[in-house]
Motif scaffolding. Structure first.
Motif, PDB file in Angstrom:
ATOM      1  N   THR A   1      26.643  16.439-107.489  1.00  0.00           N
ATOM      2  CA  THR A   1      26.375  15.381-106.509  1.00  0.00           C
ATOM      3  C   THR A   1      25.123  15.744-105.725  1.00  0.00           C
ATOM      4  OG1 THR A   1      27.683  16.422-104.763  1.00  0.00           O
ATOM      5  CG2 THR A   1      28.843  14.898-106.224  1.00  0.00           C
ATOM      6  N   ARG A   2      24.612  14.764-105.015  1.00  0.00           N
ATOM      7  CA  ARG A   2      23.478  15.062-104.157  1.00  0.00           C
ATOM      8  C   ARG A   2      23.562  14.238-102.891  1.00  0.00           C
ATOM      9  NH1 ARG A   2      21.978  10.213-103.823  1.00  0.00           N
ATOM     10  NH2 ARG A   2      20.787   9.096-105.378  1.00  0.00           N
ATOM     11  N   PHE A   3      23.047  14.829-101.819  1.00  0.00           N
ATOM     12  CA  PHE A   3      22.885  14.126-100.559  1.00  0.00           C
ATOM     13  C   PHE A   3      21.385  14.057-100.350  1.00  0.00           C
ATOM     14  CE2 PHE A   3      22.527  14.823 -95.807  1.00  0.00           C
ATOM     15  CZ  PHE A   3      22.713  13.490 -95.483  1.00  0.00           C
ATOM     16  N   ALA A   4      20.877  12.833-100.080  1.00  0.00           N
ATOM     17  CA  ALA A   4      19.425  12.627-100.138  1.00  0.00           C
ATOM     18  C   ALA A   4      18.866  12.007 -98.857  1.00  0.00           C
ATOM     19  CB  ALA A   4      19.100  11.747-101.344  1.00  0.00           C
ATOM     20  N   PRO A   5      18.861  12.764 -97.767  1.00  0.00           N
ATOM     21  CA  PRO A   5      18.335  12.194 -96.511  1.00  0.00           C
ATOM     22  C   PRO A   5      16.807  12.212 -96.480  1.00  0.00           C
ATOM     23  CG  PRO A   5      18.957  14.473 -96.156  1.00  0.00           C
ATOM     24  CD  PRO A   5      19.312  14.157 -97.594  1.00  0.00           C
ATOM     25  N   SER A   6      16.251  11.287 -95.724  1.00  0.00           N
ATOM     26  CA  SER A   6      14.813  11.324 -95.469  1.00  0.00           C
ATOM     27  C   SER A   6      14.584  12.112 -94.182  1.00  0.00           C
ATOM     28  CB  SER A   6      14.275   9.912 -95.264  1.00  0.00           C
ATOM     29  OG  SER A   6      14.533   9.146 -96.417  1.00  0.00           O
ATOM     30  N   PRO A   7      13.650  13.048 -94.179  1.00  0.00           N
ATOM     31  CA  PRO A   7      13.443  13.853 -92.961  1.00  0.00           C
ATOM     32  C   PRO A   7      12.592  13.105 -91.944  1.00  0.00           C
ATOM     33  CG  PRO A   7      11.993  14.629 -94.683  1.00  0.00           C
ATOM     34  CD  PRO A   7      12.789  13.500 -95.276  1.00  0.00           C
TER      35      PRO A   7
ATOM     36  N   LEU B   1      21.133  19.288-102.118  1.00  0.00           N
ATOM     37  CA  LEU B   1      20.456  18.598-101.008  1.00  0.00           C
ATOM     38  C   LEU B   1      19.075  18.208-101.505  1.00  0.00           C
ATOM     39  CD1 LEU B   1      20.012  17.718 -98.054  1.00  0.00           C
ATOM     40  CD2 LEU B   1      19.271  20.062 -97.567  1.00  0.00           C
ATOM     41  N   ARG B   2      18.821  16.906-101.514  1.00  0.00           N
ATOM     42  CA  ARG B   2      17.504  16.423-101.935  1.00  0.00           C
ATOM     43  C   ARG B   2      16.817  15.825-100.718  1.00  0.00           C
ATOM     44  NH1 ARG B   2      17.693  11.430-105.636  1.00  0.00           N
ATOM     45  NH2 ARG B   2      17.078  10.241-103.789  1.00  0.00           N
ATOM     46  N   ILE B   3      15.728  16.423-100.323  1.00  0.00           N
ATOM     47  CA  ILE B   3      14.994  15.924 -99.162  1.00  0.00           C
ATOM     48  C   ILE B   3      14.049  14.832 -99.656  1.00  0.00           C
ATOM     49  CG2 ILE B   3      13.388  16.544 -97.326  1.00  0.00           C
ATOM     50  CD1 ILE B   3      15.928  17.997 -96.801  1.00  0.00           C
ATOM     51  N   ASP B   4      14.291  13.602 -99.215  1.00  0.00           N
ATOM     52  CA  ASP B   4      13.494  12.451 -99.662  1.00  0.00           C
ATOM     53  C   ASP B   4      12.267  12.289 -98.763  1.00  0.00           C
ATOM     54  OD1 ASP B   4      15.306  12.044-101.659  1.00  0.00           O
ATOM     55  OD2 ASP B   4      15.914  10.026-101.026  1.00  0.00           O
ATOM     56  N   ASP B   5      11.271  13.111 -99.060  1.00  0.00           N
ATOM     57  CA  ASP B   5      10.099  13.133 -98.172  1.00  0.00           C
ATOM     58  C   ASP B   5       8.849  12.581 -98.865  1.00  0.00           C
ATOM     59  OD1 ASP B   5       9.883  15.141-100.000  1.00  0.00           O
ATOM     60  OD2 ASP B   5       9.390  16.733 -98.577  1.00  0.00           O
TER      61      ASP B   5
ATOM     62  N   LEU C   1       7.732   4.232-103.737  1.00  0.00           N
ATOM     63  CA  LEU C   1       8.877   3.711-102.985  1.00  0.00           C
ATOM     64  C   LEU C   1      10.108   4.481-103.446  1.00  0.00           C
ATOM     65  CD1 LEU C   1       6.827   0.984-103.105  1.00  0.00           C
ATOM     66  CD2 LEU C   1       8.671   0.371-101.543  1.00  0.00           C
ATOM     67  N   TYR C   2      11.176   4.320-102.730  1.00  0.00           N
ATOM     68  CA  TYR C   2      12.358   5.141-102.952  1.00  0.00           C
ATOM     69  C   TYR C   2      12.997   5.023-104.343  1.00  0.00           C
ATOM     70  CZ  TYR C   2      17.394   5.216-103.180  1.00  0.00           C
ATOM     71  OH  TYR C   2      18.659   5.347-103.632  1.00  0.00           O
ATOM     72  N   LEU C   3      13.047   3.805-104.905  1.00  0.00           N
ATOM     73  CA  LEU C   3      13.942   3.551-106.044  1.00  0.00           C
ATOM     74  C   LEU C   3      13.723   4.423-107.276  1.00  0.00           C
ATOM     75  CD1 LEU C   3      14.205  -0.353-106.121  1.00  0.00           C
ATOM     76  CD2 LEU C   3      16.024   1.264-105.607  1.00  0.00           C
TER      77      LEU C   3
ATOM     78  N   PRO D   1      11.626   7.279-107.970  1.00  0.00           N
ATOM     79  CA  PRO D   1      11.736   8.748-107.878  1.00  0.00           C
ATOM     80  C   PRO D   1      13.186   9.213-107.765  1.00  0.00           C
ATOM     81  CG  PRO D   1       9.970   7.973-106.469  1.00  0.00           C
ATOM     82  CD  PRO D   1      10.664   6.744-106.982  1.00  0.00           C
ATOM     83  N   SER D   2      14.007   8.427-107.058  1.00  0.00           N
ATOM     84  CA  SER D   2      15.413   8.808-106.908  1.00  0.00           C
ATOM     85  C   SER D   2      16.086   8.882-108.281  1.00  0.00           C
ATOM     86  CB  SER D   2      16.120   7.789-106.009  1.00  0.00           C
ATOM     87  OG  SER D   2      17.484   8.109-105.882  1.00  0.00           O
ATOM     88  N   VAL D   3      15.808   7.894-109.119  1.00  0.00           N
ATOM     89  CA  VAL D   3      16.423   7.885-110.456  1.00  0.00           C
ATOM     90  C   VAL D   3      15.859   9.037-111.304  1.00  0.00           C
ATOM     91  CG1 VAL D   3      16.633   6.576-112.599  1.00  0.00           C
ATOM     92  CG2 VAL D   3      16.938   5.426-110.401  1.00  0.00           C
TER      93      VAL D   3
ATOM     94  N   VAL E   1      26.995   9.187-104.609  1.00  0.00           N
ATOM     95  CA  VAL E   1      27.905   8.774-103.537  1.00  0.00           C
ATOM     96  C   VAL E   1      27.046   8.405-102.336  1.00  0.00           C
ATOM     97  CG1 VAL E   1      29.796   9.519-102.040  1.00  0.00           C
ATOM     98  CG2 VAL E   1      29.615  10.426-104.382  1.00  0.00           C
ATOM     99  N   ARG E   2      27.100   7.157-101.925  1.00  0.00           N
ATOM    100  CA  ARG E   2      26.252   6.728-100.809  1.00  0.00           C
ATOM    101  C   ARG E   2      26.799   5.442-100.215  1.00  0.00           C
ATOM    102  NH1 ARG E   2      21.060   5.442-104.738  1.00  0.00           N
ATOM    103  NH2 ARG E   2      21.985   3.682-105.850  1.00  0.00           N
ATOM    104  N   GLY E   3      26.120   4.948 -99.185  1.00  0.00           N
ATOM    105  CA  GLY E   3      26.616   3.785 -98.452  1.00  0.00           C
ATOM    106  C   GLY E   3      26.484   2.504 -99.265  1.00  0.00           C
TER     107      GLY E   3
ATOM    108  N   ASP F   1      25.198  -0.137 -98.522  1.00  0.00           N
ATOM    109  CA  ASP F   1      23.911  -0.821 -98.370  1.00  0.00           C
ATOM    110  C   ASP F   1      23.024  -0.576 -99.601  1.00  0.00           C
ATOM    111  OD1 ASP F   1      24.090   1.817 -97.379  1.00  0.00           O
ATOM    112  OD2 ASP F   1      22.201   1.634 -96.300  1.00  0.00           O
ATOM    113  N   HIS F   2      23.442   0.345-100.470  1.00  0.00           N
ATOM    114  CA  HIS F   2      22.648   0.636-101.671  1.00  0.00           C
ATOM    115  C   HIS F   2      23.157  -0.070-102.925  1.00  0.00           C
ATOM    116  CE1 HIS F   2      19.703   3.548-100.277  1.00  0.00           C
ATOM    117  NE2 HIS F   2      20.628   4.116 -99.542  1.00  0.00           N
ATOM    118  N   VAL F   3      24.174  -0.919-102.793  1.00  0.00           N
ATOM    119  CA  VAL F   3      24.786  -1.502-103.993  1.00  0.00           C
ATOM    120  C   VAL F   3      23.770  -2.252-104.864  1.00  0.00           C
ATOM    121  CG1 VAL F   3      26.428  -3.223-104.831  1.00  0.00           C
ATOM    122  CG2 VAL F   3      27.129  -1.614-103.097  1.00  0.00           C
TER     123      VAL F   3
HETATM  124  N1  GLU Z   1      16.894   8.623 -99.030  1.00  0.00           N
HETATM  125  C1  GLU Z   1      17.792   7.558 -99.394  1.00  0.00           C
HETATM  126  C2  GLU Z   1      18.511   7.079 -98.151  1.00  0.00           C
HETATM  127  O1  GLU Z   1      18.624   7.842 -97.222  1.00  0.00           O
HETATM  128  C3  GLU Z   1      18.775   8.082-100.415  1.00  0.00           C
HETATM  129  C4  GLU Z   1      19.709   7.090-100.958  1.00  0.00           C
HETATM  130  C5  GLU Z   1      20.461   7.651-102.146  1.00  0.00           C
HETATM  131  O2  GLU Z   1      21.450   8.365-101.897  1.00  0.00           O
HETATM  132  O3  GLU Z   1      20.060   7.426-103.273  1.00  0.00           O
HETATM  133  O4  GLU Z   1      18.902   5.941 -98.082  1.00  0.00           O
END
Ligand code: GLU
Length: 439
Positions: A5-11, A39-43, A177-179, A181-183, A195-197, A199-201
């Motif tokens: 799994t990964r958690f991908a916050p933007s710093p 942990l993937r830092i989305d920077d 944009l985010y889409l 690189p994330s893939v 696993v995420r909110g 709002d990403h459906v």
């Molecule tokens: N950086 C994205 C966000 O915070 C990651 C979303 C995802 O988990 O793919 O919304």
């Protein structure tokens, strides 16, 4: 299959409870299945991302014990994105576009005005290329079949790709944009569960086609219902309420995590002392579709319940020097925060302000001091003291116990007196009773 799994916050800010919940669920799911948590830092956004927020995110996760098995930064992976982008370009799955934001906006309004979905309209392949304008890039959705997946929380999800706009994946200046690189990262890192909110459906619908275009099997998805504030003053600032508040308020991370692991699920919130306990009961099948209600008051209550069962070893380094395991066991039933301990410790091990007693109570305290002098302090002194005073003074119930508690601790209420009196000890107890009698 090993779970990854990964958690991908933007710093671009601190973690708030919503992000922390997502991080926790990714962590627990991986732990439960003996997998890996990344942990993937989305920077990719170089202007808004900062090294300070990057550090703060890692510090907050460490404080909560949500330690990643691996950390990656998108800013260090641009070569990979470039290669994969070229691959998609070569097969026509990304294509250049030249519309200005104003043109796109106008077209949207026209479509909406005609009662049509405001979906981006592709230009014919031989459309003229405006001179001197750099392209931005869109991913070409395959319109042939519906996009379907079985979401671990939401069940079957179905999208008609014709109703989605081809998403922009790269800007005129080459930034991402985010889409996409994330893939690319999810493929490269072997992510098995996203696993995420929720709002990403709709992002997931487009991203599933990106996985396929890159020749990869899409991961499983779990989109969790959003977190909302139960009520009160937190409702306005839930999006900024995070680990730093809890740390400042002296709340145990496990209290917060115990709440965040279970709200919005069919399982009751329990005060768990370890993440392993939370991982053992973690199950997406118990997650509901309705928003999860977060209540900071619930965290406080769970914090108290947690302290009442925490071992001395878990808190020893935060207690005043000299405090023993026995002291901890004696005083912990009365604590809401670990920091409350010091106040009670001062009462059993230091001096107190003699309380204000009525004239009768002062006489009673004097009697009590006399009895205390004769007690065998090795054999249940509280039991014997109160039995003898009951006998000699006729006091009982609150009239018997309350003045003694006041005289001996200076407090109206607190931990049970038998243990307290033993800990306060003979000399100190007699001195306090005498001081109360004099006042
Ligand atoms: N950086 C994205 C966000 O915070 C990651 C979303 C995802 O988990 O793919 O919304």
């Amino acid at each position: 299959m090993t779970v990854v799994t990964r958690f991908a916050p933007s710093p671009t800010g601190r973690l708030h409870v919503g992000n922390i919940r997502t991080a926790l669920h990714n962590f627990l799911f991986a732990r439960k299945h003996g997998g890996t948590f990344i942990l993937r830092i989305d920077d990719t956004d170089r202007e808004r991302s900062t090294a300070e927020f990057d550090q703060a995110i890692r510090d907050d996760l460490a404080w909560m014990g949500l330690n990643p098995d691996k950390v990656v930064r998108q800013s260090e992976r641009f070569d990979l994105y470039e290669r994969e982008f070229d691959r998609l370009k070569a097969v026509g799955r990304v294509y250049a576009c030249y519309e200005t934001p104003e043109e796109l906006d106008l077209r949207r309004k026209v479509l909406l005005g005609r009662g049509l979905p405001p979906v981006y309209e592709r230009k014919p392949a031989d459309a003229p290329v405006p001179e001197g304008r750099a392209p931005h890039w869109r991913f070409k959705l395959d319109h042939d079949a519906p996009i379907v997946w079985n979401d671990l929380i939401r069940g079957e999800q179905r999208f008609d790709p014709k109703l989605l706009s081809d998403p922009v994946v790269r800007r005129e200046d080459g930034s991402w944009l985010y889409l996409l690189p994330s893939v690319i990262d999810d493929v490269d890192l072997g992510i098995t569960h996203v696993v995420r909110g929720e709002d990403h459906v709709s992002n997931s619908a487009a991203q599933i086609q990106m996985f396929e275009a890159l020749g990869a099997e899409p991961p499983q998805f779990a989109h969790e219902a959003l977190l909302v504030a139960a009520e009160g003053k937190l409702s306005k600032r839930l999006g900024s309420y995070g680990a730093e508040h809890l740390r400042a308020e002296g709340v145990e991370p496990m209290a917060m995590l115990s709440v965040l692991a279970r709200i919005g699920t069919s399982q009751p919130v329990e005060a768990a002392t370890t993440l392993a306990e939370l991982a053992a009961g973690f199950d997406f099948a118990t997650f509901g579709r309705a928003p999860a209600h977060f209540d900071s008051h619930e965290v406080e209550l769970v914090n108290a319940r947690l302290l009442h069962k925490l071992d001395f070893a878990a808190v020893a380094d935060r207690l005043p020097s000299g405090a023993t395991e026995q002291d901890w066991l004696l005083l912990r039933p009365n604590l809401e925060r670990v920091s409350d301990f010091a106040g009670w410790y001062a009462i059993v091990d230091g001096d107190i302000e003699p309380p204000e007693l009525s004239h009768e109570e002062r006489l009673f305290a004097k009697d009590a001091a006399g009895v205390a002098e004769q007690l065998d302090w090795d054999a249940e002194p509280w039991k014997v003291l109160t039995a003898e005073l009951k006998e000699s003074t006729g006091r009982k119930g609150r009239d018997l116990f309350h003045p003694l508690r006041l005289a001996l601790t200076g407090k109206d209420s607190g931990p049970e007196m038998a243990g307290l009196l033993q800990r306060i000890g003979r000399e100190r107890a007699i001195a306090r009773l005498e001081a109360a009698a004099r006042r």
